[in-house]
Design a protein around this motif. Sequence first.
Motif, PDB file in Angstrom:
ATOM      1  N   ASP A   1      -2.731   5.798  -0.754  1.00 31.03           N
ATOM      2  CA  ASP A   1      -3.686   4.705  -0.844  1.00 31.03           C
ATOM      3  C   ASP A   1      -4.151   4.512   0.687  1.00 31.03           C
ATOM      4  N   LEU A   2      -3.078   4.228   1.686  1.00 36.93           N
ATOM      5  CA  LEU A   2      -3.336   3.990   2.971  1.00 36.93           C
ATOM      6  C   LEU A   2      -4.054   5.018   3.756  1.00 36.93           C
TER       7      LEU A   2
ATOM      8  N   LEU B   1       0.869  -1.226  -0.092  1.00 39.03           N
ATOM      9  CA  LEU B   1       0.091  -0.070  -0.084  1.00 39.03           C
ATOM     10  C   LEU B   1       0.876   1.226   0.064  1.00 39.03           C
TER      11      LEU B   1
ATOM     12  N   HIS C   1      -6.344   7.020   2.209  1.00 33.88           N
ATOM     13  CA  HIS C   1      -7.642   6.804   1.588  1.00 33.88           C
ATOM     14  C   HIS C   1      -8.389   5.758   1.925  1.00 33.88           C
ATOM     15  N   ARG C   2      -7.674   4.651   2.249  1.00 40.25           N
ATOM     16  CA  ARG C   2      -8.330   3.411   2.541  1.00 40.25           C
ATOM     17  C   ARG C   2      -8.959   3.271   3.909  1.00 40.25           C
ATOM     18  N   TYR C   3      -8.030   3.734   4.750  1.00 40.88           N
ATOM     19  CA  TYR C   3      -8.281   3.528   6.271  1.00 40.88           C
ATOM     20  C   TYR C   3      -8.865   4.704   7.054  1.00 40.88           C
ATOM     21  N   PHE C   4      -8.466   6.034   6.563  1.00 37.04           N
ATOM     22  CA  PHE C   4      -8.584   7.243   7.300  1.00 37.04           C
ATOM     23  C   PHE C   4      -9.263   8.247   6.789  1.00 37.04           C
ATOM     24  N   THR C   5     -10.077   7.964   5.819  1.00 37.93           N
ATOM     25  CA  THR C   5     -10.978   8.941   4.936  1.00 37.93           C
ATOM     26  C   THR C   5     -12.468   8.535   5.246  1.00 37.93           C
ATOM     27  N   LYS C   6     -12.950   9.518   5.934  1.00 43.73           N
ATOM     28  CA  LYS C   6     -14.253   8.883   6.045  1.00 43.73           C
ATOM     29  C   LYS C   6     -15.294  10.214   6.042  1.00 43.73           C
TER      30      LYS C   6
END
Length: 320
Positions: free
Chosen positions: A6-7, A2, A9-14
């Motif tokens: 990407d990291l 990752l 975007h995937r885990y910390f963008t809400k």
Amino acid sequence: MLGEFDLIHRYFTKETDNKSVSLSVGDDCALIDCNERGYLAITTDTLNEGIHYFKGEDPYTLGYKSLLVNVSDLASMGAKPEYFTLSLTLKEAAEDFLKAFADGMFTLADELDMTLIGGNTSKGSADSFSIEAMGYVAKDRAMLRANARDGDLICVTGTLGAPALFVESGYGKIALNDSQRLIAHNKAMLMPNRCAFACELSEFVRCAIDISDGLMGDLKHICDRSNLAACIDVDTLPVDPLIKSVEKTREYGLNLALFGGGDYELLFTVDKKYADDLKALSAKHNVQVSIIGKMIKGTDIVLKDGESMFNGSGRAFEHF
Ligand SMILES: Nc1ncnc2c1ncn2[C@@H]1O[C@H](COP(=O)(O)OP(=O)(O)O)[C@@H](O)[C@H]1O
Ligand SMILES: Cc1ncc(C[n+]2csc(CCOP(=O)(O)OP(=O)(O)O)c2C)c(N)n1
Ligand SMILES: [Mg+2]
């Protein structure tokens, strides 16, 4: 594996329901709606030993730069710096080090009239300095990565590549004499006058970013967010004169200016009808501005060198 973005975007963008959050993850600062006070712009950045600076770095510079990298993000939104917090992780509490670090940090804070309002202090296995900085910007003046328009001129302040040259010398890839190393080392500390410049720039500029990961990487963020591409004329790039004086090949200098990073200059796009306003502002603040290209339709960044065209998307600094 990752990548850094990407990291995030995937885990910390809400998504959020909180109506006061006007802009969240993905720009230089978050923007919090403070009603008639405007937006409160908030940003955070860290300096880690061995990643952002070499072991043995002078602590005055470290203190100054810890704040500067954050102020640079505020400037890129057009926000006036106001407050900051400081989070220290230290292997040991060496007083000489801390005195010089604080001296460097408060020199910049005083210059910009910023107030330290809190923080955290912890022991750790490696030194690390995190600052969170805040400042206000009027609601119709925030400069966002997403606001570039087709046909806008692409502009950059100052010169590019000297901080990357310093990093090259630190890794033993190029030899600099003491005075050259000092010039390269101090280049990124010339930034404070970018703040007042950026606050006024936001009268007629809607899109800006600061260059931390390298011109191409940060321009790509503007392109992606604005759904546009860019064409850069490499002959117009403000390659730092220091690079020209130490290295004879044109390609070497261009590579550092395009991909090196650590410049903390402003990259922005502007409608060409404001070209004269830009000239006047540049003269007023004594900030060099180079027009280096144009926003165009498409997806990739095109590098134009004379009659030749190259794809410039791709390489930029990423942590992972
Ligand atoms: N761990 C994280 N959690 C949430 N948001 C993050 C995290 N790391 C970075 N971001 C956000 O992702 C975006 C890109 O980060 P970064 O490249 O560090 O921005 P900058 O170059 O302006 O410091 C920014 O909006 C930043 O606030
Ligand atoms: C020892 C050392 N190695 C490499 C570099 C180059 N470097 C490290 S991080 C970085 C990019 C900016 O750092 P980042 O944490 O991505 O800042 P942000 O984009 O979040 O502002 C660069 C160019 C350096 N300054 N020092
Ligand atoms: Mg960051």
